[in-house]
Scaffold this active site. Structure first.
Site, mmCIF file in Angstrom:
data_model
loop_
_atom_site.group_PDB
_atom_site.id
_atom_site.type_symbol
_atom_site.label_atom_id
_atom_site.label_comp_id
_atom_site.label_asym_id
_atom_site.label_seq_id
_atom_site.Cartn_x
_atom_site.Cartn_y
_atom_site.Cartn_z
ATOM 1 N N PRO A 233 -133.811 -10.910 55.506
ATOM 2 C CA PRO A 233 -132.657 -11.613 56.067
ATOM 3 C C PRO A 233 -133.010 -13.073 56.335
ATOM 4 O O PRO A 233 -133.968 -13.358 57.047
ATOM 5 C CB PRO A 233 -132.395 -10.864 57.373
ATOM 6 C CG PRO A 233 -133.065 -9.542 57.202
ATOM 7 C CD PRO A 233 -134.265 -9.811 56.361
ATOM 8 N N CYS A 234 -132.266 -13.977 55.771
ATOM 9 C CA CYS A 234 -132.552 -15.402 55.888
ATOM 10 C C CYS A 234 -131.242 -16.175 55.907
ATOM 11 O O CYS A 234 -130.173 -15.604 55.727
ATOM 12 C CB CYS A 234 -133.397 -15.894 54.707
ATOM 13 S SG CYS A 234 -134.892 -14.928 54.403
ATOM 14 N N THR A 235 -131.325 -17.485 56.119
ATOM 15 C CA THR A 235 -130.159 -18.361 56.012
ATOM 16 C C THR A 235 -130.578 -19.585 55.202
ATOM 17 O O THR A 235 -131.651 -20.138 55.426
ATOM 18 C CB THR A 235 -129.658 -18.796 57.397
ATOM 19 O OG1 THR A 235 -129.470 -17.653 58.229
ATOM 20 C CG2 THR A 235 -128.343 -19.559 57.279
ATOM 21 N N GLU B 168 -133.371 -15.916 49.397
ATOM 22 C CA GLU B 168 -132.320 -15.475 50.302
ATOM 23 C C GLU B 168 -131.893 -14.081 49.851
ATOM 24 O O GLU B 168 -131.380 -13.903 48.744
ATOM 25 C CB GLU B 168 -131.129 -16.438 50.211
ATOM 26 C CG GLU B 168 -129.948 -16.039 51.056
ATOM 27 C CD GLU B 168 -130.080 -16.515 52.486
ATOM 28 O OE1 GLU B 168 -129.345 -16.000 53.335
ATOM 29 O OE2 GLU B 168 -130.923 -17.393 52.751
#
Length: 487
Positions: free
Chosen positions: A2-4, A92
């Protein structure tokens, strides 16, 4: 993971540079920033998860990378910039849907069921991509094409989005199932906001199967869509998000609110973000993938967004006055982040000085970001000599400790944290400006390693000072305090 992600075209940035940035939100992974000597780049890459062996080209470039300190699960190189001033961030984690997954299944490793059988390797994934691609490309577009060829040959076991930038262009690639892919050039004047979902919401098929100026994809993408009845568009438009992406209840808690907050910041007046007649809410499925920001974007803006926790909204988990919405959505700044980086390519600088990597370790909400030159043979010990044991002698653990101390005492600590964040960035910019000028005027660029040492010495001093203050704040707030004089 999980990333942004945030991507910034050169016309959208304050100085004409391109930027690609991402939080690497793993499982409290201990990270460090390194430089890979081309002589030490492996000739054969061996993956831990996929159990693949891949022969690599003979001419790697030097590059920065941000690996895990503990290599038991693989290198997970995360982010970097190579000697040709090309940046890459991988990856991502994105979403898909059962129709796509059934049509082009993920390539997962299969263990032998008997001694007579052999293991069947899986595909490539986040663990592998940076080391397989970044050392061998000289433009952002080349990055897309090399990665695409690897996906088609080996497949992947997960859905991912990957960004590339050079001084002129930013490109974004998203995987589709096990072997397919789609990629777009980010328009110069636009920013992209990506919160763990399949993102692309517009794509020019005519260009992708024609001149390929700004759109690229698998050669059989049209047939793949038609043969598997994937196209859900009902308005004549080609929206890849509707075809390859997801629209679930969990997206509305975990993903879309992050895009909402970033869009709200970048375009506060162009759209209505709140109220009865809002154009977009935190649970809207149609928040744009790319936006023209209302103001030019700086690295500080990118850091703010990737540190955010719905400030100024009812969803802020730290707000004393927030109502029933408090903490209901997944924040961008989160506790388990290992590293956040901004790969900035400054097209206006001499070739040797174009690339700057901004590094933030730990929870971005509380930690600062430090710029360093990447066209060097090594990184300072403060960034590269990191162990799995807590040790304030390096930036990673100093940053992690600041977050752990400040979070439970947010109200008492946030002023100290903000002064620290602003202080490091201000001094970092000043030091870098000074060295930019010195080296440009001299026409010699051999001071970059000295500049990085000065930047790290400054960051270490400010980190230590901040830790001293936060330890006192946390100590004074301990529950076993007592007011009666007893000494």
């Amino acid at each position: 993971m999980p990333c942004t992600t945030i991507l910034v075209g050169k016309g959208a940035s304050h100085d004409g540079s391109t930027m690609i940035a991402r939080t690497d939100d793993g499982h409290f992974d201990v990270k460090k920033l390194m430089v890979m000597d081309p002589k030490k780049q492996p000739k054969v890459y061996k993956s831990v998860i996929g159990h693949l062996s891949i022969e690599l080209p003979e001419d790697p470039l030097r590059y920065t990378y941000c690996p895990n300190v503990d290599l038991k699960d693989g290198i997970w190189a995360t982010t970097g910039i190579n000697a040709a001033n090309v940046g890459m961030t991988a990856t991502e984690t994105i979403t898909s849907n059962p129709r796509v997954m059934a049509a082009d299944p993920m390539v997962r490793r299969r263990k032998a069921e008997t001694r007579k059988d052999k293991d069947i390797p899986g595909g490539i994934g986040e663990e592998d991509l940076l080391m397989l691609v970044l050392p061998y490309i000289r433009s952002a577009r080349e990055g897309v094409l090399r990665l695409a060829s690897l996906l088609e040959e080996y497949g992947t076991y997960e859905s991912n989005g990957i960004a590339f930038n050079d001084s002129d262009e930013v490109w974004w690639l998203e995987t589709i199932g096990g072997h397919h892919w789609i990629a777009r050039r980010v328009k110069d004047e636009e920013c992209v906001i990506m919160p763990n979902q399949f993102g692309l919401d517009h794509f020019d098929l005519k260009d992708a199967f024609g001149e390929q100026k700004e759109n690229l994809c698998s050669a059989d993408l049209r047939e793949f869509i038609a043969e598997n009845y994937l196209d859900l568009n009902n308005d004549g438009a080609f929206n890849p998000r509707r075809i390859f992406g997801s629209r679930t209840d969990s997206d509305h808690i975990y993903n879309t609110p992050r895009a909402w907050f970033m869009g709200r910041y970048l375009c506060p007046t162009r759209y209505r973000w709140e109220g009865e007649n809002a154009d977009f809410t935190p649970e809207s499925d149609n928040i744009p993938w790319s936006l023209v920001p209302e103001a030019k974007v700086t690295p500080e803006d990118v850091k703010y967004l990737l540190s955010s926790h719905y400030q100024g909204t009812p969803y802020n988990p730290y707000s004393a006055s927030a109502g029933t919405g408090k903490g209901m959505y997944r924040t961008i700044g989160i506790n388990r982040t290992g590293v956040m980086s901004i790969c900035q390519i400054r097209g206006y600088m001499p070739e040797a000085l174009k690339a700057v990597e901004w590094i933030c370790f730990g929870s971005t909400t509380f930690d600062t970001v430090l710029p360093v030159y990447t066209n060097v043979s090594r990184m300072p010990d403060y960034l590269s000599k990191v162990t799995t044991d807590v040790d304030t002698a390096n930036f990673y653990w100093g940053s992690r400790l600041i977050g752990a101390l400040a979070d439970p005492h947010y109200g008492q600590s946030i002023q100290t944290v903000e002064r620290y964040q602003n202080g490091v960035v201000t001094e970092g910019r000043r030091i870098m400006r000074e060295y930019d000028r010195k080296m440009t005027e001299a026409g010699s660029f051999d001071l970059m390693e000295k500049a990085n040492e000065d930047l790290c010495a400054m960051a270490k001093a400010k980190t230590t000072d901040t830790l001293n203050k936060l330890v006192m704040t946390a100590s004074q707030a301990m529950k076993n305090g007592f007011n009666r004089a007893d000494n």
